[in-house]
Design an enzyme around this catalytic site. Structure first.
Site, PDB file in Angstrom:
ATOM      1  N   GLU A 246      40.161  38.755  45.467  1.00 34.89           N
ATOM      2  CA  GLU A 246      39.402  38.564  46.699  1.00 34.89           C
ATOM      3  C   GLU A 246      39.454  37.113  47.159  1.00 34.89           C
ATOM      4  OE1 GLU A 246      35.411  39.844  45.882  1.00 34.89           O
ATOM      5  OE2 GLU A 246      34.944  38.130  44.632  1.00 34.89           O
ATOM      6  N   ILE A 247      39.366  36.916  48.471  1.00 34.81           N
ATOM      7  CA  ILE A 247      39.351  35.565  49.043  1.00 34.81           C
ATOM      8  C   ILE A 247      37.969  35.226  49.597  1.00 34.81           C
ATOM      9  CG2 ILE A 247      41.812  35.408  49.506  1.00 34.81           C
ATOM     10  CD1 ILE A 247      41.231  36.249  52.405  1.00 34.81           C
TER      11      ILE A 247
END
Length: 385
Positions: free
Chosen positions: A240-241
């Site tokens: 995830e960012i």
């Protein structure tokens, strides 16, 4: 907020194992004594270890030379229980970094731990190392490229995450619904870089207790990536960012090289969707010359919402636990057959017979006890439980 929605890791550690000749794919792989999700996994010699996360302070070992004996309970972890920690091996010791949990059971909210613990395999004992992590390592990926130090990628920002957890858990949602929702919306609505996740590649040497900065990653800070290692080379897959938003990026890090980073082909879109959302907490490892990536969690629709300008990208989307598997061969990805069910946030190990995966979170949010061996046969992945 359900914290485990935003943990990895875990994270999760993929390392090389060597199975004995009599450990064939026909073996019945023993189930875990308890379901384990968002815990740690590590391997020393011919023994694999899993624990923490939903198992609390419990820690288990499987001897690959004696699979019939099953998982054996080892000394319990002697620090506060935690989820989303990362673990790596140096010598005969397993080092555990970060994670999130309550420092004391009576505390109103969890915190992101900056403590480091070590497990001595020979004495079956835990101790706390006399050091603190210089950056938040919740959801980080880690490996030892040289048997002397541990290198880390990603990790939540401790100050930001601690403040958010305290605010959201000390505000009465029933009595103050608007105030509670504003806390959530403000935090979830930030742009990726505003979370100040760890972008530096940092190193820890147990022998000296020293931390080093090995340089900045050219990519957005990433948590919950799957990690596959081969000597000093590490392949980081997806993750995830920002909370609720994944990336399909795949990149490679080569320790001690002047230009250590290299972009690889991204994960392809699954056959059931025109877009690859990316996955967090996927299982990954090597089998017969290919990389296998299996499972992982995401929010179907979050990528399109983000690209249309909605920073709270996963708002309104249910969390999906995916069964899809992908194989990377000669640098190219292809989707193959699927896991028996959607799973994420378990432990993975690269073995001489395939990728051994243990535990994980299921679609109903329960913790799995299942252990599978994933082996590439040249056209699909054989799954043995």
């Amino acid at each position: 907020m359900n914290i485990k929605n935003h943990l990895i890791h875990t994270p999760l550690l993929a390392v090389s194992l060597l199975l004995t000749a009599n450990a064939s794919a026909a073996n019945q792989w023993p189930d875990l004594p308890v379901g384990i999700k968002s815990g740690i996994g590590a391997q020393v010699g011919d023994k694999v270890f899993v624990g923490l996360g939903s198992a609390g302070q419990s820690f288990f070992m499987l001897d690959l030379n004696n699979i019939a004996k099953g998982w054996q309970q080892k000394a319990s972890f002697n620090g506060p229980a935690r989820s989303g920690a990362t673990a790596s091996v140096v010598g005969n010791e397993i080092y555990v970094f970060g994670g999130s949990g309550k420092a004391n059971s009576s505390d109103p909210a969890p915190i992101l731990f900056d403590s480091v613990y070590r497990y001595d395999v020979e004495s079956d004992s835990w101790s706390q190392a006399n050091t603190s992590t210089p950056v938040g390592l919740l959801g980080a990926a880690s490996y030892s490229p040289d048997g002397k130090q541990v290198v880390f990628f990603g990790g939540y920002n401790k100050g930001y995450f601690d403040r958010y957890l305290n605010d959201v858990m000390t505000t009465d949602k029933a009595a103050e619904p608007e105030a509670w929702q504003k806390i959530v919306d403000d935090y979830m609505g930030m742009k990726p870089l505003d979370y100040k996740w760890n972008r530096q590649v940092v190193s820890y040497k147990p022998e000296t207790g020293k931390w080093s900065d090995l340089g900045s990653s050219p990519y957005l800070p990433n948590c919950g990536s799957a990690l596959v290692t081969e000597g000093a080379k590490a392949t980081l897959i997806s993750g995830e960012i920002k909370p609720g938003l994944r990336t399909a990026e795949v990149k490679q890090y080569r320790f001690a090289q002047q230009q250590p980073w290299q972009s690889m082909h991204s994960l392809p879109a699954p056959k059931t969707s025109p877009v690859q959302e990316g996955v967090a907490g996927a299982f990954a490892g090597q089998s017969n010359g290919v990389i296998i990536v299996a499972g992982g969690a995401n929010f179907h629709g979050a990528k399109a919402a983000f690209e249309s300008g909605n920073m709270f990208a996963h708002n309104g989307f249910g969390k999906a636990f995916n069964p899809e598997m992908y194989v990377q061969q000669n640098g190219l990805w292809q989707q193959v057959n699927a896991l028996p069910e959607g799973l994420a946030y378990g432990a993975s190990f690269s073995t001489g017979n395939g990728v051994l995966i243990a535990g994980g979170e299921k679609s109903d949010r329960s913790a799995s006890k299942k252990v599978y061996l994933l082996a590439w046969n040249g056209s699909s992945v054989d799954i043995t439980d």
